[in-house]
Design a protein around this motif. Structure first.
Motif, PDB file in Angstrom:
ATOM      1  N   ALA A  15       0.969  -1.347  -0.276  1.00 48.98           N
ATOM      2  CA  ALA A  15       0.033  -0.472  -0.129  1.00 48.98           C
ATOM      3  C   ALA A  15       0.974   1.230  -0.323  1.00 48.98           C
ATOM      4  CB  ALA A  15      -1.078  -0.059   1.338  1.00 48.98           C
ATOM      5  N   ASP A  18       0.686   7.144   1.622  1.00 49.09           N
ATOM      6  CA  ASP A  18       0.693   7.836   2.456  1.00 49.09           C
ATOM      7  C   ASP A  18      -1.627   7.430   2.953  1.00 49.09           C
ATOM      8  OD1 ASP A  18      -0.225   7.443  -0.286  1.00 49.09           O
ATOM      9  OD2 ASP A  18      -1.609   9.389  -0.853  1.00 49.09           O
ATOM     10  N   ASP A  19      -2.214   5.891   2.285  1.00 40.84           N
ATOM     11  CA  ASP A  19      -2.947   5.462   2.349  1.00 40.84           C
ATOM     12  C   ASP A  19      -2.969   4.870   4.249  1.00 40.84           C
ATOM     13  OD1 ASP A  19      -4.249   5.184   0.288  1.00 40.84           O
ATOM     14  OD2 ASP A  19      -4.087   3.668  -0.720  1.00 40.84           O
ATOM     15  N   ILE A  20      -1.139   4.325   4.700  1.00 33.59           N
ATOM     16  CA  ILE A  20      -1.084   3.595   5.645  1.00 33.59           C
ATOM     17  C   ILE A  20      -1.924   4.480   6.471  1.00 33.59           C
ATOM     18  CG2 ILE A  20       0.589   2.631   7.047  1.00 33.59           C
ATOM     19  CD1 ILE A  20       1.550   1.267   4.721  1.00 33.59           C
ATOM     20  N   THR A  22      -2.902   7.833   6.121  1.00 32.06           N
ATOM     21  CA  THR A  22      -4.868   8.256   6.646  1.00 32.06           C
ATOM     22  C   THR A  22      -5.413   6.933   6.860  1.00 32.06           C
ATOM     23  OG1 THR A  22      -4.527   8.676   3.921  1.00 32.06           O
ATOM     24  CG2 THR A  22      -6.751   8.167   4.562  1.00 32.06           C
ATOM     25  N   MET A  23      -5.324   5.798   7.137  1.00 33.18           N
ATOM     26  CA  MET A  23      -6.040   4.303   7.691  1.00 33.18           C
ATOM     27  C   MET A  23      -5.234   4.603   9.621  1.00 33.18           C
ATOM     28  SD  MET A  23      -7.829   3.591   5.409  1.00 33.18           S
ATOM     29  CE  MET A  23      -8.834   2.302   6.842  1.00 33.18           C
ATOM     30  N   PHE A  29      -3.562  -4.143   5.350  1.00 31.47           N
ATOM     31  CA  PHE A  29      -3.482  -4.385   4.148  1.00 31.47           C
ATOM     32  C   PHE A  29      -2.237  -5.137   4.135  1.00 31.47           C
ATOM     33  CE2 PHE A  29      -3.580   0.491   4.929  1.00 31.47           C
ATOM     34  CZ  PHE A  29      -4.101   0.732   3.916  1.00 31.47           C
ATOM     35  N   ASP A 271       3.677   2.516  -4.797  1.00 27.90           N
ATOM     36  CA  ASP A 271       2.898   2.278  -3.923  1.00 27.90           C
ATOM     37  C   ASP A 271       3.437   1.308  -3.148  1.00 27.90           C
ATOM     38  OD1 ASP A 271       3.930   0.119  -6.228  1.00 27.90           O
ATOM     39  OD2 ASP A 271       2.322  -0.097  -7.058  1.00 27.90           O
TER      40      ASP A 271
END
Length: 306
Positions: A15, A18-20, A22-23, A29, A271
């Motif tokens: 992942a 930024d997704d990590i 955000t979450m 993941f 990514d």
């Protein structure tokens, strides 16, 4: 000597960073782990990834409690994060760690931490990934940089670091410097330290631009070294001023057990995201290793004094 010792483990999260952030962590993941080191009481830490075409490369510190000496390892990974091959590619008489690797100006560069040398040396890949030549020392006056993290932002080079004297004092402080060219001249920011906080001032991974702002992972050392990572947002960044806000702490996911006692590197790689987590361990064998090392050091010192 400390009774318990840190043992780190390096993972790859499928992942983007930024997704990590955000979450708020890694739950949900897919994660794969780098293989264990060949001997006990060794570890791999401070991971930094670099993708060149379809090839994924990992650079990290490898450490052995037998000599307490860090070396820089390269590994080639396949699409599932499995190691294809690996070897030591940079070794010095002093400890090396935190090997940030990046591409710029048609070259590949490495900026490892080497505080025992008293310098911060920028290396260029002469033959990637095996041969590295020292290009220049980044001059920071009396500051000896710990965990120096470099980023090109809006056409200017920025360097974030914690000075060695701050680490020794036990209070983490974040400093920065800037330059028009990668090889300098570097100017320390007039506002240094730009942050003083044991929970959010020591760099801990690749700085990235997200939605027009710099996000610098920083270590939360409250309760011990490298207990977690916080996203530090540089809401504005210029030679004139720096404005900062900080996000909540990221911790190891419950599924990372027994490596639940720390997280101190979060390194974006497109990514993907590399990270490391730790456990604390104690055993008679480890105490014996530490005792033997101490005896060797005393014997070496006596020989020098003769």
């Amino acid at each position: 000597m400390a009774i318990k010792k840190d043992i780190w483990r390096t993972g790859l999260c499928f992942a983007p960073v930024d997704d990590i952030v955000t979450m708020g962590g890694f739950s949900g993941f897919d994660v794969t782990w780098l293989p264990d080191m060949p001997r006990s009481y060794q570890f791999r830490a401070d991971p930094f990834g670099l993708r060149l075409g379809d090839n994924l490369h990992l650079f990290s510190e490898v450490f052995d409690y037998r000599d307490r000496h860090g070396r820089i390892e390269w590994a080639a990974l396949d699409a599932k994060g499995r190691v294809i091959e690996s070897r030591i590619v940079l070794e010095k008489p002093w400890h090396l760690s935190y090997p940030q690797v990046f591409a710029s100006e048609g070259e590949i560069w490495m900026l490892p931490e080497a505080f025992q040398s008293g310098k911060l040396t920028l290396y260029r890949a002469k033959t990637f990934p095996d041969e590295w030549e020292a290009t220049c020392d980044i001059a920071l006056g009396e500051d000896v940089a710990i965990d120096a993290t470099i980023l090109n932002f809006h056409g200017m080079w920025w360097l974030f670091y914690t000075p060695l004297h701050a680490v020794k004092s036990g209070v983490n402080a974040l400093h920065c410097a800037y330059a028009n060219r990668l090889t300098g001249h570097w100017t320390r920011h007039a506002g240094n330290p730009i942050r003083v906080d044991h929970a959010s001032a020591r760099p801990g991974g690749m700085a990235v631009e997200i939605d027009g702002k710099v996000m610098l992972p920083v270590q939360d050392c409250v309760g011990g070294y490298g207990r977690g990572i916080r996203p530090l947002w540089l809401d504005s960044l210029s030679p004139a001023s720096v404005k900062i806000s900080c996000g909540p702490r990221l911790n190891p996911a419950p599924g990372f057990k027994p490596y639940l006692e720390g997280l101190h590197t979060l390194s974006a790689c497109g990514d993907l995201t590399f990270f490391d987590v730790k456990k604390r361990t104690l055993s008679p064998n480890l105490l014996m290793i530490e005792a033997r090392r101490a005896l060797r050091n005393r014997a070496a010192q006596r020989r020098q004094d003769v």
